[in-house]
Write an enzyme that holds these catalytic residues in place. Sequence first.
Site, PDB file in Angstrom:
ATOM      1  N   GLU A  30       0.987  -1.367  -0.057  1.00 56.29           N
ATOM      2  CA  GLU A  30       0.067  -0.087  -0.024  1.00 56.29           C
ATOM      3  C   GLU A  30       0.809   1.292   0.125  1.00 56.29           C
ATOM      4  O   GLU A  30       2.189   1.153   0.381  1.00 56.29           O
ATOM      5  CB  GLU A  30      -0.889  -0.016   1.323  1.00 56.29           C
ATOM      6  CG  GLU A  30      -0.177  -0.045   2.669  1.00 56.29           C
ATOM      7  CD  GLU A  30      -0.792   0.787   3.661  1.00 56.29           C
ATOM      8  OE1 GLU A  30      -1.209   1.923   3.229  1.00 56.29           O
ATOM      9  OE2 GLU A  30      -0.812   0.376   4.785  1.00 56.29           O
ATOM     10  N   LYS A  91      -5.306  11.050   0.239  1.00 52.78           N
ATOM     11  CA  LYS A  91      -5.159   9.885   1.160  1.00 52.78           C
ATOM     12  C   LYS A  91      -6.524   9.056   0.426  1.00 52.78           C
ATOM     13  O   LYS A  91      -7.648   9.505   0.697  1.00 52.78           O
ATOM     14  CB  LYS A  91      -5.469   9.982   2.450  1.00 52.78           C
ATOM     15  CG  LYS A  91      -5.732   8.475   3.288  1.00 52.78           C
ATOM     16  CD  LYS A  91      -6.121   8.710   4.786  1.00 52.78           C
ATOM     17  CE  LYS A  91      -6.633   7.496   5.610  1.00 52.78           C
ATOM     18  NZ  LYS A  91      -6.752   7.834   6.860  1.00 52.78           N
ATOM     19  N   VAL A 111      -5.582   0.530   2.786  1.00 52.25           N
ATOM     20  CA  VAL A 111      -5.679  -0.715   2.715  1.00 52.25           C
ATOM     21  C   VAL A 111      -6.858  -1.264   1.937  1.00 52.25           C
ATOM     22  O   VAL A 111      -6.550  -2.168   1.008  1.00 52.25           O
ATOM     23  CB  VAL A 111      -5.637  -1.368   4.260  1.00 52.25           C
ATOM     24  CG1 VAL A 111      -6.101  -2.948   4.138  1.00 52.25           C
ATOM     25  CG2 VAL A 111      -4.228  -1.330   4.860  1.00 52.25           C
ATOM     26  N   ASP A 143     -16.711   5.956  13.924  1.00 48.75           N
ATOM     27  CA  ASP A 143     -15.653   5.791  12.985  1.00 48.75           C
ATOM     28  C   ASP A 143     -14.889   4.390  12.944  1.00 48.75           C
ATOM     29  O   ASP A 143     -14.148   3.884  13.816  1.00 48.75           O
ATOM     30  CB  ASP A 143     -14.552   6.840  13.718  1.00 48.75           C
ATOM     31  CG  ASP A 143     -13.349   7.333  12.710  1.00 48.75           C
ATOM     32  OD1 ASP A 143     -13.229   6.160  11.705  1.00 48.75           O
ATOM     33  OD2 ASP A 143     -12.378   7.920  12.852  1.00 48.75           O
ATOM     34  N   ALA A 146     -13.019   1.860   6.484  1.00 46.94           N
ATOM     35  CA  ALA A 146     -13.503   1.181   5.707  1.00 46.94           C
ATOM     36  C   ALA A 146     -12.738  -0.021   5.040  1.00 46.94           C
ATOM     37  O   ALA A 146     -13.118  -1.154   4.445  1.00 46.94           O
ATOM     38  CB  ALA A 146     -13.396   2.150   4.149  1.00 46.94           C
ATOM     39  N   LYS A 164      -3.906  -1.653  14.489  1.00 50.36           N
ATOM     40  CA  LYS A 164      -3.186  -0.747  15.158  1.00 50.36           C
ATOM     41  C   LYS A 164      -3.485  -0.387  16.646  1.00 50.36           C
ATOM     42  O   LYS A 164      -4.903  -0.366  16.827  1.00 50.36           O
ATOM     43  CB  LYS A 164      -3.333   0.728  14.357  1.00 50.36           C
ATOM     44  CG  LYS A 164      -1.855   0.855  13.578  1.00 50.36           C
ATOM     45  CD  LYS A 164      -2.415   2.111  12.707  1.00 50.36           C
ATOM     46  CE  LYS A 164      -3.416   1.828  11.556  1.00 50.36           C
ATOM     47  NZ  LYS A 164      -3.321   2.539  10.396  1.00 50.36           N
TER      48      LYS A 164
HETATM   49  N1  PSU Z   1      -0.871   0.970   8.959  1.00 50.06           N
HETATM   50  C1  PSU Z   1       0.428   1.734   9.241  1.00 50.06           C
HETATM   51  N2  PSU Z   1       0.547   3.044   8.650  1.00 50.06           N
HETATM   52  C2  PSU Z   1      -0.595   3.632   7.908  1.00 50.06           C
HETATM   53  C3  PSU Z   1      -1.718   2.789   7.593  1.00 50.06           C
HETATM   54  C4  PSU Z   1      -1.713   1.576   8.094  1.00 50.06           C
HETATM   55  O1  PSU Z   1       1.381   1.456   9.778  1.00 50.06           O
HETATM   56  O2  PSU Z   1      -0.409   4.594   7.605  1.00 50.06           O
HETATM   57  C5  PSU Z   1      -2.860   3.391   6.844  1.00 50.06           C
HETATM   58  C6  PSU Z   1      -3.428   2.183   5.870  1.00 50.06           C
HETATM   59  O3  PSU Z   1      -3.417   2.815   4.547  1.00 50.06           O
HETATM   60  C7  PSU Z   1      -4.804   2.144   6.500  1.00 50.06           C
HETATM   61  C8  PSU Z   1      -5.103   3.271   6.825  1.00 50.06           C
HETATM   62  O4  PSU Z   1      -5.530   1.523   5.487  1.00 50.06           O
HETATM   63  O5  PSU Z   1      -4.111   3.669   7.830  1.00 50.06           O
HETATM   64  C9  PSU Z   1      -6.441   3.384   7.714  1.00 50.06           C
HETATM   65  O6  PSU Z   1      -7.160   4.601   7.794  1.00 50.06           O
HETATM   66  P1  PSU Z   1      -8.486   4.868   8.262  1.00 50.06           P
HETATM   67  O7  PSU Z   1      -8.436   4.656   9.926  1.00 50.06           O
HETATM   68  O8  PSU Z   1      -8.892   6.386   8.017  1.00 50.06           O
HETATM   69  O9  PSU Z   1      -9.434   4.085   7.513  1.00 50.06           O
HETATM   70 MN    MN Z   2     -12.153   6.606   9.976  1.00 52.80          MN
END
Ligand code: PSU
Ligand code: MN
Length: 311
Positions: A30, A91, A111, A143, A146, A164
Site C-alpha cells: 500500500e 489519502k 488498505v 468511526d 473502510a 493498530k
Molecule cells: N498502517 C500503518 N500506517 C498507516 C496505515 C496503516 O502502519 O498509515 C494506513 C493504511 O493505509 C490504512 C489506513 O488503510 O491507515 C487506515 O485509515 P482509516 O483509519 O482512516 O481508515
Molecule cells: Mn475513519
Amino acid sequence: MTRASSPPWLAPTPEVGQALADGRPVVALESTIITHGMPWPTNAETARRVEAVVREHGATPATIAVMDGRIRVGLDDAQLEALARGEGAHKLSRRDLGTALAQGWRGGTTVAATMICAERAGIAVFATGGIGGVHRGGEHSLDVSADLHELGRTPVAVVSAGCKAILDIPRTLEVLETQGVPVIGYGCDEVPAFYTRHSGCAAPLRLDTPAQVAAAMHAQWSLGLRTGLLVANPIPEADAMPREEIEAAIEAALADADARGITGKDVTPFLLARVVERTGERSLRANVALVLDNARVAAAIATAYAERQAK
Ligand code: PSU
Ligand code: MN
C-alpha cells in the site's frame, strides 16, 4: 488470476505484468503508509526496503498508488520518491478512487483501496503495517475504517501486525467477525497489537506456515467465499515496544486529537504522527520493523500460493 483484458486505468509495470502472466508470486504494497503514515525520509527508505525484502524472499513487489489518472501497480524509483516527497498527495480509500482517477489526482491508497486495485490486477497477497479498524469511542463516533468492510468483500490475503494499537481491538474483531473475515494468528494464539505482540484478545484462528495459509486461501475462494483473509503476524520480539510506554503515548495522542476536533480520514495519520513525536521515534522504528517482517511473511505466502495454483 490474470485478467484477459485490463481496464485502461489499471497500469501494471512490465515487470509486474510479466510476473502475473507467468504465475509467479507477486506481493501488493500500500502507499498511504508512504504519503500519510510515516514522515520523510523514513517513508521513502522504508518503501524501498520493503520492496527489497519481498524480492529477497522470491516474489515481485507491486507498490500501488494513483498517479496521473491511473492506478500504478508497481512504481519506479522516481515515482516512489515523488509520492514520498509529495505535498498534497491525497489519502485514497474505496470512496475516493473513481473521483481521483477522473480528476487526475496523485494519492496513496489505503488498505481498502489497495485491496481493490490488487484484486483487479490479479494479485492475491498484500502486505501492510496495520489495518484500520474501529476507533476508540467508535460506538459513538461510528468511526470504523473502510478497511474492515473491504476485507469482507474483496478476496485478497492481507498480512498485517494485527490492528493498530490506537484502535479498539475487541470491537474491531467483532466487525471482522460480522463481515465473515478469517482473522488468522500467524504462529500465535493472540491477536498482535501492532507495536506489541499481545492484545489480550484470542486469535479466532491460528495457522503456522505459508503453505497452510495458501491452502486456506484456496479453499475459501474455491468455495465462492469472496472475502479477504487477515493474517496477523506479530512484530518481531526484539523490535516490540514496552506496553506501558506505547499506551501512554496513545492516550496522550487521543486526548490531543479530541482537543483539536480531528475527525474522519485525518484521525489515523494524526494519531500515528503524535505517537511518533511522543515516543522519540521509537514507535517509528517499531513500525518500520513490523512492516519489513510482514513483507517477508507475505512473500512466503505468495510463493506458497503460486505453487499451489500451479499444481
Ligand atoms: N498502517 C500503518 N500506517 C498507516 C496505515 C496503516 O502502519 O498509515 C494506513 C493504511 O493505509 C490504512 C489506513 O488503510 O491507515 C487506515 O485509515 P482509516 O483509519 O482512516 O481508515
Ligand atoms: Mn475513519
